[in-house]
Write a protein that holds these residues in place. Sequence first.
Motif, short mmCIF file in Angstrom:
data_model
loop_
_atom_site.label_atom_id
_atom_site.label_comp_id
_atom_site.label_asym_id
_atom_site.label_seq_id
_atom_site.Cartn_x
_atom_site.Cartn_y
_atom_site.Cartn_z
N UNK A 113 0.68 -1.41 -0.17
CA UNK A 113 0.06 -0.08 -0.23
C UNK A 113 0.82 1.35 -0.02
N UNK A 114 2.07 1.06 0.02
CA UNK A 114 3.15 2.20 0.06
C UNK A 114 2.78 2.74 -1.48
N UNK A 115 2.55 2.01 -2.47
CA UNK A 115 2.51 2.31 -3.49
C UNK A 115 1.40 3.07 -4.05
N UNK A 116 0.20 3.30 -3.15
CA UNK A 116 -0.84 3.82 -3.32
C UNK A 116 -0.72 5.52 -3.76
N UNK A 117 -1.08 5.64 -4.94
CA UNK A 117 -1.03 7.25 -5.22
C UNK A 117 -2.26 7.63 -5.52
N UNK A 118 -2.91 9.05 -5.39
CA UNK A 118 -4.00 9.65 -5.75
C UNK A 118 -3.67 10.78 -6.41
N UNK A 119 -4.34 11.24 -7.53
CA UNK A 119 -4.09 12.37 -8.31
C UNK A 119 -5.50 12.77 -8.58
N UNK A 120 -5.93 14.19 -8.59
CA UNK A 120 -7.15 14.62 -8.72
C UNK A 120 -7.04 15.96 -9.51
N UNK A 121 -8.07 16.32 -10.37
CA UNK A 121 -7.87 17.57 -11.06
C UNK A 121 -9.37 17.88 -10.97
N UNK A 122 -9.55 19.25 -10.97
CA UNK A 122 -10.83 20.14 -11.20
C UNK A 122 -10.96 20.54 -12.57
N UNK A 123 -12.01 20.27 -13.24
CA UNK A 123 -12.33 20.68 -14.58
C UNK A 123 -13.64 21.23 -14.49
N UNK A 124 -13.77 22.57 -14.71
CA UNK A 124 -14.87 23.39 -14.70
C UNK A 124 -15.97 23.07 -13.65
N UNK A 125 -15.41 22.84 -12.42
CA UNK A 125 -16.07 22.74 -11.11
C UNK A 125 -16.36 21.16 -10.86
N UNK A 126 -15.94 20.17 -11.97
CA UNK A 126 -16.32 18.91 -11.68
C UNK A 126 -14.72 18.34 -11.30
N UNK A 127 -14.91 17.10 -10.49
CA UNK A 127 -13.60 16.37 -10.13
C UNK A 127 -13.44 15.16 -10.95
N UNK A 128 -12.15 14.99 -11.11
CA UNK A 128 -11.97 13.71 -11.87
C UNK A 128 -10.67 13.12 -10.95
N UNK A 129 -10.60 12.12 -10.28
CA UNK A 129 -9.63 11.53 -9.58
C UNK A 129 -9.29 10.12 -9.77
N UNK A 130 -7.94 9.48 -9.49
CA UNK A 130 -7.59 8.08 -9.78
C UNK A 130 -6.98 7.79 -8.48
N UNK A 131 -7.04 6.61 -8.42
CA UNK A 131 -6.39 5.67 -7.25
C UNK A 131 -5.61 4.65 -7.82
N UNK A 132 -4.36 4.63 -7.39
CA UNK A 132 -3.61 3.39 -8.11
C UNK A 132 -2.75 2.81 -7.21
N UNK A 133 -2.66 1.61 -7.18
CA UNK A 133 -1.54 0.86 -6.47
C UNK A 133 -1.02 -0.05 -7.63
N UNK A 134 0.31 -0.38 -7.46
CA UNK A 134 1.32 -1.08 -8.64
C UNK A 134 2.26 -1.97 -8.02
N UNK A 135 2.25 -3.30 -8.34
CA UNK A 135 3.25 -4.18 -8.43
C UNK A 135 3.50 -4.69 -9.83
N UNK A 136 4.77 -5.10 -10.22
CA UNK A 136 5.07 -5.71 -11.67
C UNK A 136 5.92 -6.90 -11.43
N UNK A 137 5.58 -7.78 -10.23
CA UNK A 137 6.06 -8.88 -10.46
C UNK A 137 5.32 -9.98 -11.24
N UNK A 138 4.05 -9.42 -11.55
CA UNK A 138 3.27 -10.24 -12.56
C UNK A 138 3.27 -9.64 -13.77
N UNK A 139 4.31 -8.89 -14.41
CA UNK A 139 3.85 -8.18 -15.62
C UNK A 139 3.74 -8.99 -16.94
#
Length: 259
Positions: A113-139
Amino acid sequence: MTAADGARAWRRWSARDDLPSAAVQSIPAALVLPGWQAGVADSGLAVAFDRPWHCLSSAVAGGGWGTAQGFANRHVDDHDRAALNTPQTLIADFAVQRGLAAPCVGMLTAASMRSLRIATVDIEGELVCVFVTAGLANARRAGDCADRRELRPGPCEVGTINLALATTLALTPAAQVETLTTLTEAKAATLQSLDARSPLSNAIATGTGTDATAVFCADTGEALPYTGKHTLFGEYAARLVIDALTDAIRPQSGWVDGC
């Protein structure tokens, strides 16, 4: 970042400095949708919603089309492997522990869970956000030879990229599918930029073998019919994923301070 981007109040949050911790760390309210409450601990991410939200996902629990009152991204350890045949039970137990109301959309990951990243942007008063966790052992690269040679295999190896996008906008069902496609393309573009390789083919990976993706959107208001690469929504959905996933895989100092 352009002046226009700055006006859109792009915000970021990383769990890297708050974990490891068995105690739940609260995620700033400015990073999530109004009425949502989110917290992360070593055991996983839990997001409680104030009301049901529409969702389309490939999640192991609550997947497909429907409505949800919570989102869970549960971390799995070696002692959880015996229970991977019943992922719904793992998610349900985690949801109860973290106070999430049913129905809940849930994903599993062996990534920290240390890989958790959240990024959010406000576009014309509406929010869009993403939640990401990542591991590549299974790439893996799409089209690689499957690890399991039967049509209905048991649990696969874990080491997963889990993505969830949430927006205050309403989306048509077709737009939800288009957004899911955009997120998948953004994930593949990120791995290409990072030259992440499949251990099977040594070709550039396009994801992992156990990825899950979800799109949450509002159930009221005029619905967006299009969210592809020609649209502002599609542009920012992809940019949020690329930004957050890049840092989840290769952390950069000062990432939370701005684009």
